[in-house]
Scaffold this active site. Structure first.
Site, mmCIF file in Angstrom:
data_model
loop_
_atom_site.group_PDB
_atom_site.id
_atom_site.type_symbol
_atom_site.label_atom_id
_atom_site.label_comp_id
_atom_site.label_asym_id
_atom_site.label_seq_id
_atom_site.Cartn_x
_atom_site.Cartn_y
_atom_site.Cartn_z
ATOM 1 N N HIS A 205 -7.228 13.485 -1.554
ATOM 2 C CA HIS A 205 -7.322 12.249 -2.182
ATOM 3 C C HIS A 205 -7.923 11.398 -2.541
ATOM 4 O O HIS A 205 -7.836 9.666 -3.432
ATOM 5 C CB HIS A 205 -5.889 11.856 -2.181
ATOM 6 C CG HIS A 205 -5.541 11.130 -1.421
ATOM 7 N ND1 HIS A 205 -5.803 11.526 -0.209
ATOM 8 C CD2 HIS A 205 -5.586 9.487 -0.621
ATOM 9 C CE1 HIS A 205 -5.949 10.245 0.879
ATOM 10 N NE2 HIS A 205 -5.474 9.476 0.134
HETATM 11 C C1 UD1 Z 1 -2.873 5.206 -1.498
HETATM 12 C C2 UD1 Z 1 -4.037 4.160 0.004
HETATM 13 C C3 UD1 Z 1 -4.926 5.347 0.207
HETATM 14 C C4 UD1 Z 1 -3.659 6.202 1.165
HETATM 15 C C5 UD1 Z 1 -3.051 6.957 -0.010
HETATM 16 C C6 UD1 Z 1 -1.819 7.553 0.572
HETATM 17 C C7 UD1 Z 1 -4.713 2.573 -1.207
HETATM 18 C C8 UD1 Z 1 -6.194 1.786 -1.214
HETATM 19 N N1 UD1 Z 1 -5.075 3.489 -1.129
HETATM 20 O O1 UD1 Z 1 -4.070 5.470 -2.628
HETATM 21 O O2 UD1 Z 1 -5.521 4.738 1.473
HETATM 22 O O3 UD1 Z 1 -4.307 7.383 2.028
HETATM 23 O O4 UD1 Z 1 -2.648 5.555 -0.489
HETATM 24 O O5 UD1 Z 1 -1.171 8.313 -0.741
HETATM 25 O O6 UD1 Z 1 -4.234 1.297 -0.937
HETATM 26 N N2 UD1 Z 1 0.240 7.345 -8.518
HETATM 27 C C9 UD1 Z 1 1.993 7.702 -9.031
HETATM 28 N N3 UD1 Z 1 2.388 7.483 -8.623
HETATM 29 C C10 UD1 Z 1 2.381 6.668 -7.185
HETATM 30 C C11 UD1 Z 1 1.504 6.200 -6.569
HETATM 31 C C12 UD1 Z 1 0.274 6.256 -7.340
HETATM 32 O O7 UD1 Z 1 1.255 9.008 -10.611
HETATM 33 O O8 UD1 Z 1 3.675 6.728 -6.990
HETATM 34 C C13 UD1 Z 1 -1.180 7.744 -9.347
HETATM 35 C C14 UD1 Z 1 -1.728 6.496 -10.119
HETATM 36 O O9 UD1 Z 1 -1.939 7.628 -11.182
HETATM 37 C C15 UD1 Z 1 -2.428 5.892 -9.343
HETATM 38 C C16 UD1 Z 1 -2.941 6.749 -8.309
HETATM 39 O O10 UD1 Z 1 -2.332 8.141 -8.323
HETATM 40 O O11 UD1 Z 1 -3.048 4.971 -10.125
HETATM 41 C C17 UD1 Z 1 -3.171 5.727 -7.483
HETATM 42 O O12 UD1 Z 1 -2.625 5.342 -6.439
HETATM 43 P P1 UD1 Z 1 -2.918 4.393 -5.716
HETATM 44 O O13 UD1 Z 1 -1.434 3.278 -5.120
HETATM 45 O O14 UD1 Z 1 -3.573 3.489 -6.258
HETATM 46 O O15 UD1 Z 1 -3.966 4.867 -4.752
HETATM 47 P P2 UD1 Z 1 -3.414 5.672 -3.705
HETATM 48 O O16 UD1 Z 1 -4.862 6.663 -4.354
HETATM 49 O O17 UD1 Z 1 -2.580 6.767 -3.439
#
Ligand code: UD1
Length: 359
Positions: A205
């Site tokens: 991821h």
């Molecule tokens: C975040 C953390 C990362 C951790 C990961 C674990 C930061 C910078 N990164 O990354 O260190 O390893 O979580 O999972 O904080 N999305 C959904 N549903 C959700 C949450 C996210 O669909 O409930 C999708 C969205 O498209 C979003 C993308 O995932 O834009 C990324 O989510 P985000 O929380 O920004 O970062 P992660 O990649 O999950």
């Protein structure tokens, strides 16, 4: 009474905060307030973790959701500024996600002491958003609780005074040891038709692995080759799901699933022949579970998992990953040593320090 506001937002944080909350509740002199920032909001990314890990209902959910790093961090900060107006004695944060850095910034500016759990880890790679979050959070923290000796060493090298640094062990392992037996009953192997030791688990991821769809497609090809030897279970993070769809890459030979709950994933990892991942926490969990782990990154902020554990850093070049995976499947699994203080008591040590020293 010591009032501690704890802040969680993203998946790994729930696992790290669960044992700390339990420990706070065990202590008559301490009271916890739990803020969920809502950084992870989908049920598959968050809800099941609360039930499974017995995390109490958050006192408030800021429901910030997704956005650019700046937007997400800013929204968390705005929500927390209101929440911290009740002036807790301490704000306690874990890990390195955007919610962590946002909370430490707000607390520090309001003159509220900050405790950072998992302090001092460094990948020395500032292209990783988590590295920026770690650096800022540690700079602003009053209590720096390190999970491994490298964390202490890095903080001292950055000039953090020794008296702020406490080597306490690993809270994620507190959770793992607490739930290991329960996880063994999850039934996930039967559900997926897998045999103990007869499959691999993959997770990807990190933006550096999934955002470039050509690179992602090459890594998926490698996983498909591994799947010719043993089934590969690949629980897919929402970010990766989006990119896979864009890459239009063939995934038929892999067992894709939605992100799993904590207990199923722990059970799946514990019984795997090999894990391929770019996650931070999984490098630590496989070390304790004694399962070989190949980390698809150029660096790790958790060097003890290589020195004493089962982790191997294999980089992101698809040929190197393929070679390392084939070798790992040939070799008998290595016997790892549990790192010092990864014993299920890290949260208790953290609360001991807080109770002893907070004014
Ligand atoms: C975040 C953390 C990362 C951790 C990961 C674990 C930061 C910078 N990164 O990354 O260190 O390893 O979580 O999972 O904080 N999305 C959904 N549903 C959700 C949450 C996210 O669909 O409930 C999708 C969205 O498209 C979003 C993308 O995932 O834009 C990324 O989510 P985000 O929380 O920004 O970062 P992660 O990649 O999950």
């Amino acid at each position: 009474m010591i009032q501690i506001t704890t802040v969680v937002g993203a998946r790994p944080n729930f696992v790290k905060m669960a044992p700390i909350l339990q420990e706070i509740h065990r202590r008559p002199n301490c009271k916890a307030r739990l803020v969920h920032t809502g950084q992870h909001y989908s049920p598959e990314m968050s809800a099941s973790f609360f039930d499974e890990l017995n995390i109490p209902e958050p006192d408030v959910n800021l429901e910030v959701g997704s956005g650019t790093h700046t937007v997400q961090t800013a929204h968390v900060m705005m929500g927390l500024e209101k929440d911290f107006a009740n002036r807790p004695d301490l704000v306690l944060v874990v890990g390195d996600v955007n919610s962590t850095v946002a909370a430490s910034l707000v607390a520090a500016k309001m003159g509220i002491p900050v405790a950072h759990v998992e302090a001092g880890l460094r990948s020395f790679d500032r292209r990783m958003p988590e590295e920026i979050n770690r650096l800022v959070t540690d700079t602003l923290s009053d209590y720096l609780f390190a999970s491994e000796p490298a964390g202490v060493k890095n903080l001292l090298a950055e000039g953090v005074p020794q008296e702020k640094i406490f080597l306490v062990g690993n809270v994620m392992i507190d959770t793992l040891l607490q739930f290991r037996d329960k996880a063994a009953q999850s039934g996930v192997l039967d559900r997926l038709g897998l045999k103990k030791g007869g499959y691999c688990v993959a997770t990807l991821h990190r933006p550096s692995n999934v955002d470039d769809i050509e690179h992602l497609a090459r890594l998926v090809d490698v996983l498909s080759d591994v799947a010719k030897k043993l089934p590969v279970v690949f629980p897919v993070h929402p970010r990766t799901r989006e990119r896979l769809a864009a890459a239009k890459v063939a995934t038929d030979s892999l067992m894709l699933s939605a992100p799993l709950g904590y207990l199923e994933f722990l059970n799946l990892t514990a019984e795997a022949r090999l894990v391929l991942t770019d996650s931070g926490g999984i490098q630590e969990e496989t070390t304790i579970l004694n399962v070989p782990c190949l980390t698809l990154r150029e660096n790790t902020e958790r060097p003890i998992t290589i020195e004493e554990g089962t982790n191997r850093l294999v980089g992101v070049n698809p040929e190197d990953v393929r070679k390392a995976a084939m070798e790992a499947l040939e070799m008998p699994p290595r016997i790892a040593k549990a790192p010092d203080l990864w014993d299920g008591r890290a949260s208790a040590r953290i609360l001991d320090v807080i109770e002893r020293t907070i004014r």
